[in-house]
Design a protein around this motif. Structure first.
Motif, PDB file in Angstrom:
ATOM      1  N   ARG A  75      -1.166  21.374  -0.543  1.00  0.00           N
ATOM      2  CA  ARG A  75      -1.845  20.755   0.606  1.00  0.00           C
ATOM      3  C   ARG A  75      -3.196  20.155   0.242  1.00  0.00           C
ATOM      4  NH1 ARG A  75      -0.836  24.821   5.794  1.00  0.00           N
ATOM      5  NH2 ARG A  75       1.443  24.552   5.900  1.00  0.00           N
ATOM      6  N   LEU A  76      -4.006  20.919  -0.508  1.00  0.00           N
ATOM      7  CA  LEU A  76      -5.348  20.448  -0.841  1.00  0.00           C
ATOM      8  C   LEU A  76      -5.289  19.218  -1.738  1.00  0.00           C
ATOM      9  CD1 LEU A  76      -8.400  20.768  -0.779  1.00  0.00           C
ATOM     10  CD2 LEU A  76      -8.214  22.360  -2.710  1.00  0.00           C
ATOM     11  N   ASN A  77      -4.487  19.273  -2.804  1.00  0.00           N
ATOM     12  CA  ASN A  77      -4.395  18.138  -3.726  1.00  0.00           C
ATOM     13  C   ASN A  77      -3.796  16.920  -3.048  1.00  0.00           C
ATOM     14  OD1 ASN A  77      -5.520  19.175  -6.132  1.00  0.00           O
ATOM     15  ND2 ASN A  77      -3.674  20.345  -6.523  1.00  0.00           N
ATOM     16  N   PHE A  78      -2.803  17.156  -2.201  1.00  0.00           N
ATOM     17  CA  PHE A  78      -2.179  16.038  -1.483  1.00  0.00           C
ATOM     18  C   PHE A  78      -3.199  15.348  -0.591  1.00  0.00           C
ATOM     19  CE2 PHE A  78       0.319  13.972   1.804  1.00  0.00           C
ATOM     20  CZ  PHE A  78       1.356  13.406   1.079  1.00  0.00           C
ATOM     21  N   PHE A  79      -4.009  16.153   0.096  1.00  0.00           N
ATOM     22  CA  PHE A  79      -5.034  15.595   0.989  1.00  0.00           C
ATOM     23  C   PHE A  79      -6.067  14.791   0.201  1.00  0.00           C
ATOM     24  CE2 PHE A  79      -9.262  16.071   2.908  1.00  0.00           C
ATOM     25  CZ  PHE A  79      -9.044  15.428   4.133  1.00  0.00           C
ATOM     26  N   ILE A  80      -6.515  15.342  -0.931  1.00  0.00           N
ATOM     27  CA  ILE A  80      -7.533  14.657  -1.742  1.00  0.00           C
ATOM     28  C   ILE A  80      -7.005  13.323  -2.262  1.00  0.00           C
ATOM     29  CG2 ILE A  80      -8.865  14.772  -3.889  1.00  0.00           C
ATOM     30  CD1 ILE A  80      -9.076  17.804  -3.434  1.00  0.00           C
ATOM     31  N   HIS A  81      -5.784  13.332  -2.810  1.00  0.00           N
ATOM     32  CA  HIS A  81      -5.225  12.109  -3.376  1.00  0.00           C
ATOM     33  C   HIS A  81      -4.835  11.099  -2.301  1.00  0.00           C
ATOM     34  CE1 HIS A  81      -4.970  13.366  -7.603  1.00  0.00           C
ATOM     35  NE2 HIS A  81      -4.712  14.580  -7.147  1.00  0.00           N
ATOM     36  N   ALA A  82      -4.673  11.572  -1.066  1.00  0.00           N
ATOM     37  CA  ALA A  82      -4.291  10.665   0.019  1.00  0.00           C
ATOM     38  C   ALA A  82      -5.490  10.029   0.709  1.00  0.00           C
ATOM     39  CB  ALA A  82      -3.442  11.418   1.049  1.00  0.00           C
ATOM     40  N   LEU A  83      -6.710  10.435   0.351  1.00  0.00           N
ATOM     41  CA  LEU A  83      -7.907   9.893   0.999  1.00  0.00           C
ATOM     42  C   LEU A  83      -8.004   8.368   0.881  1.00  0.00           C
ATOM     43  CD1 LEU A  83     -10.625  12.592   0.137  1.00  0.00           C
ATOM     44  CD2 LEU A  83      -9.599  12.074   2.373  1.00  0.00           C
ATOM     45  N   PRO A  84      -7.780   7.769  -0.299  1.00  0.00           N
ATOM     46  CA  PRO A  84      -7.813   6.298  -0.368  1.00  0.00           C
ATOM     47  C   PRO A  84      -6.753   5.651   0.526  1.00  0.00           C
ATOM     48  CG  PRO A  84      -7.969   7.238  -2.561  1.00  0.00           C
ATOM     49  CD  PRO A  84      -7.612   8.363  -1.646  1.00  0.00           C
ATOM     50  N   MET A 107       0.825  -1.200   0.000  1.00  0.00           N
ATOM     51  CA  MET A 107       0.000   0.000   0.000  1.00  0.00           C
ATOM     52  C   MET A 107       0.866   1.259   0.000  1.00  0.00           C
ATOM     53  SD  MET A 107      -2.595   1.902   0.088  1.00  0.00           S
ATOM     54  CE  MET A 107      -3.829   0.633   0.071  1.00  0.00           C
ATOM     55  N   THR A 108       1.845   1.300   0.914  1.00  0.00           N
ATOM     56  CA  THR A 108       2.724   2.465   1.008  1.00  0.00           C
ATOM     57  C   THR A 108       3.520   2.654  -0.277  1.00  0.00           C
ATOM     58  OG1 THR A 108       2.921   2.104   3.392  1.00  0.00           O
ATOM     59  CG2 THR A 108       4.524   3.564   2.374  1.00  0.00           C
ATOM     60  N   THR A 109       4.013   1.541  -0.827  1.00  0.00           N
ATOM     61  CA  THR A 109       4.775   1.603  -2.073  1.00  0.00           C
ATOM     62  C   THR A 109       3.929   2.157  -3.209  1.00  0.00           C
ATOM     63  OG1 THR A 109       6.102  -0.305  -1.382  1.00  0.00           O
ATOM     64  CG2 THR A 109       6.141   0.271  -3.711  1.00  0.00           C
ATOM     65  N   ALA A 110       2.680   1.702  -3.311  1.00  0.00           N
ATOM     66  CA  ALA A 110       1.780   2.182  -4.370  1.00  0.00           C
ATOM     67  C   ALA A 110       1.521   3.679  -4.223  1.00  0.00           C
ATOM     68  CB  ALA A 110       0.467   1.406  -4.321  1.00  0.00           C
ATOM     69  N   TRP A 111       1.368   4.139  -2.993  1.00  0.00           N
ATOM     70  CA  TRP A 111       1.096   5.562  -2.745  1.00  0.00           C
ATOM     71  C   TRP A 111       2.290   6.419  -3.131  1.00  0.00           C
ATOM     72  CZ3 TRP A 111      -1.463   9.707  -2.553  1.00  0.00           C
ATOM     73  CH2 TRP A 111      -1.092  10.797  -1.788  1.00  0.00           C
ATOM     74  N   PHE A 112       3.491   6.005  -2.709  1.00  0.00           N
ATOM     75  CA  PHE A 112       4.688   6.771  -3.052  1.00  0.00           C
ATOM     76  C   PHE A 112       4.958   6.726  -4.555  1.00  0.00           C
ATOM     77  CE2 PHE A 112       5.983   6.329   1.506  1.00  0.00           C
ATOM     78  CZ  PHE A 112       6.068   7.686   1.756  1.00  0.00           C
ATOM     79  N   TRP A 113       4.655   5.601  -5.198  1.00  0.00           N
ATOM     80  CA  TRP A 113       4.831   5.506  -6.644  1.00  0.00           C
ATOM     81  C   TRP A 113       3.875   6.463  -7.358  1.00  0.00           C
ATOM     82  CZ3 TRP A 113       7.969   4.347 -10.339  1.00  0.00           C
ATOM     83  CH2 TRP A 113       7.500   4.151 -11.632  1.00  0.00           C
ATOM     84  N   TYR A 114       2.672   6.598  -6.844  1.00  0.00           N
ATOM     85  CA  TYR A 114       1.675   7.507  -7.410  1.00  0.00           C
ATOM     86  C   TYR A 114       2.188   8.948  -7.362  1.00  0.00           C
ATOM     87  CZ  TYR A 114      -2.899   9.742  -8.047  1.00  0.00           C
ATOM     88  OH  TYR A 114      -3.940  10.502  -8.497  1.00  0.00           O
ATOM     89  N   ILE A 115       2.754   9.336  -6.234  1.00  0.00           N
ATOM     90  CA  ILE A 115       3.303  10.689  -6.096  1.00  0.00           C
ATOM     91  C   ILE A 115       4.509  10.872  -7.010  1.00  0.00           C
ATOM     92  CG2 ILE A 115       4.361  12.321  -4.497  1.00  0.00           C
ATOM     93  CD1 ILE A 115       2.806  11.002  -2.251  1.00  0.00           C
ATOM     94  N   TYR A 116       5.388   9.876  -7.020  1.00  0.00           N
ATOM     95  CA  TYR A 116       6.617   9.940  -7.813  1.00  0.00           C
ATOM     96  C   TYR A 116       6.303  10.119  -9.302  1.00  0.00           C
ATOM     97  CZ  TYR A 116      10.838   8.256 -10.182  1.00  0.00           C
ATOM     98  OH  TYR A 116      11.928   8.125 -11.004  1.00  0.00           O
ATOM     99  N   CYS A 117       5.317   9.394  -9.818  1.00  0.00           N
ATOM    100  CA  CYS A 117       4.955   9.476 -11.231  1.00  0.00           C
ATOM    101  C   CYS A 117       4.530  10.889 -11.608  1.00  0.00           C
ATOM    102  CB  CYS A 117       3.833   8.492 -11.555  1.00  0.00           C
ATOM    103  SG  CYS A 117       4.374   6.792 -11.742  1.00  0.00           S
ATOM    104  N   ASP A 118       3.708  11.504 -10.772  1.00  0.00           N
ATOM    105  CA  ASP A 118       3.246  12.854 -11.080  1.00  0.00           C
ATOM    106  C   ASP A 118       4.399  13.851 -11.056  1.00  0.00           C
ATOM    107  OD1 ASP A 118       0.670  11.988 -11.389  1.00  0.00           O
ATOM    108  OD2 ASP A 118      -0.202  13.527 -10.094  1.00  0.00           O
ATOM    109  N   ILE A 119       5.295  13.712 -10.088  1.00  0.00           N
ATOM    110  CA  ILE A 119       6.411  14.654  -9.975  1.00  0.00           C
ATOM    111  C   ILE A 119       7.355  14.502 -11.167  1.00  0.00           C
ATOM    112  CG2 ILE A 119       8.461  15.255  -8.628  1.00  0.00           C
ATOM    113  CD1 ILE A 119       6.901  14.488  -6.122  1.00  0.00           C
ATOM    114  N   VAL A 120       7.695  13.269 -11.527  1.00  0.00           N
ATOM    115  CA  VAL A 120       8.602  13.025 -12.650  1.00  0.00           C
ATOM    116  C   VAL A 120       8.006  13.559 -13.949  1.00  0.00           C
ATOM    117  CG1 VAL A 120       9.600  11.215 -14.107  1.00  0.00           C
ATOM    118  CG2 VAL A 120       9.789  11.066 -11.635  1.00  0.00           C
ATOM    119  N   GLN A 121       6.689  13.454 -14.094  1.00  0.00           N
ATOM    120  CA  GLN A 121       6.025  13.889 -15.317  1.00  0.00           C
ATOM    121  C   GLN A 121       5.617  15.360 -15.264  1.00  0.00           C
ATOM    122  OE1 GLN A 121       2.901  11.013 -16.189  1.00  0.00           O
ATOM    123  NE2 GLN A 121       4.249   9.322 -15.671  1.00  0.00           N
TER     124      GLN A 121
END
Length: 287
Positions: free
Chosen positions: A23-32, A1-15
């Motif tokens: 803060r707002l977007n991070f909170f929304i995407h972190a809800l799941p 779970m943690t790996t998938a979450w960090f990979w999700y963040i990493y993909c957006d940053i790299v791209q």
């Protein structure tokens, strides 16, 4: 779970999608991710997640499917976005990296499903290792193919790309090679210093990217060496090539003025069409 979450963040940053860090977007995407933590806590005190029966067999509860869908959702979302950007990005070197990032989550997801049926075989470990290796090799190759100053393709990658394009013609399109040379570049270095000269080259590279962005994958940008740049372009006719050349010159002037540089920045651009019926070598085409 943690790996998938960090990979999700990493993909957006790299791209280049850094809005996720607000803060707002991070909170929304972190809800799941937060929901998954709650499910894990609930599973510690109830039978809703899993249970081991009297015979020692593992039985999954209804929350197990919900928990499993969250990391799969993050990974699947990364794949979809990466594949989309791979086919919409106008940067040649980004295409291969985004493709690898799109493939990366698929192997762990498939292996994760198989792992659920073969609990004693480390299928997930093998799949994750293969995916990481693929991504690492692709990222390493991309770094080697880039010009470190301007962050566009280097001469070696240009030779490789142009060799491929000269072997097969795209229907209804001609293949052109454009060469750009910065005017009086030595004078800029001598009078204002090499730091300003480097900034001028970065400005030219940025102008190339902006000018060729509508061409998408049909334009390949590279630094040939010194103050020379090469654009490999597929176009319907010479008029399109001339229009792009003029747009490049306009954007060089515009970006240089916006930067507040103390010098005038202009460039000469020439081009040649590759004749598939009378093939020549790359050095001959450049000449």
């Amino acid at each position: 779970m943690t790996t998938a979450w960090f990979w999700y963040i990493y993909c957006d940053i790299v791209q280049g999608k850094t809005k996720i860090l607000t803060r707002l977007n991070f909170f929304i995407h972190a809800l799941p991710f937060g929901a998954a933590i709650i499910i894990l806590v609930i599973g510690m005190f109830t039978d809703y997640l899993f249970i081991i029966d009297d015979n020692g067999f593992l039985e999954y509860g209804f929350l197990y499917a919900v928990l499993l869908s969250i990391p799969f959702g993050y990974l699947l979302s990364c794949s979809i976005k990466s594949f989309y950007r791979a086919f919409t990005s106008n940067k040649y070197y980004d295409h291969s990296l985004y493709m690898a990032m799109g493939v990366f989550p698929i192997t762990p997801m498939v292996c994760g499903v198989l792992q659920a049926f073969f609990l004693t075989v480390p299928i997930m470990c093998y799949g994750a290792t293969a995916a990481v290796l693929l991504l690492y090799l692709t990222a390493t190759e991309n770094r080697i193919s880039k010009d470190s100053l301007t962050n566009i393709n280097n001469r070696q990658e240009m030779n490789r790309y142009l060799t491929q394009k000269m072997k097969s013609r795209t229907p209804k399109l001609d293949l052109y090679l454009m060469i750009l040379d910065v005017d009086h570049f030595k004078g800029i270095n001598d009078r204002y210093g090499h730091v300003e000269g480097d900034r001028a080259l970065v400005t030219v590279a940025k102008a190339l990217e902006i000018s060729c962005q509508d061409a998408k994958n049909r334009a390949f940008l590279s630094r040939f060496g010194g103050d020379e740049f090469i654009v490999v372009l597929e176009a319907e006719n010479e008029q399109q090539v001339n229009e792009i050349a003029e747009l490049i010159r306009e954007n060089i002037t515009k970006l240089n003025e916006e930067s507040g540089a103390a010098f005038k920045l202009e460039a000469c651009i020439g081009y040649a069409r590759y004749d598939f019926d009378n093939p020549v070598t790359i050095p001959q085409l450049i000449a």
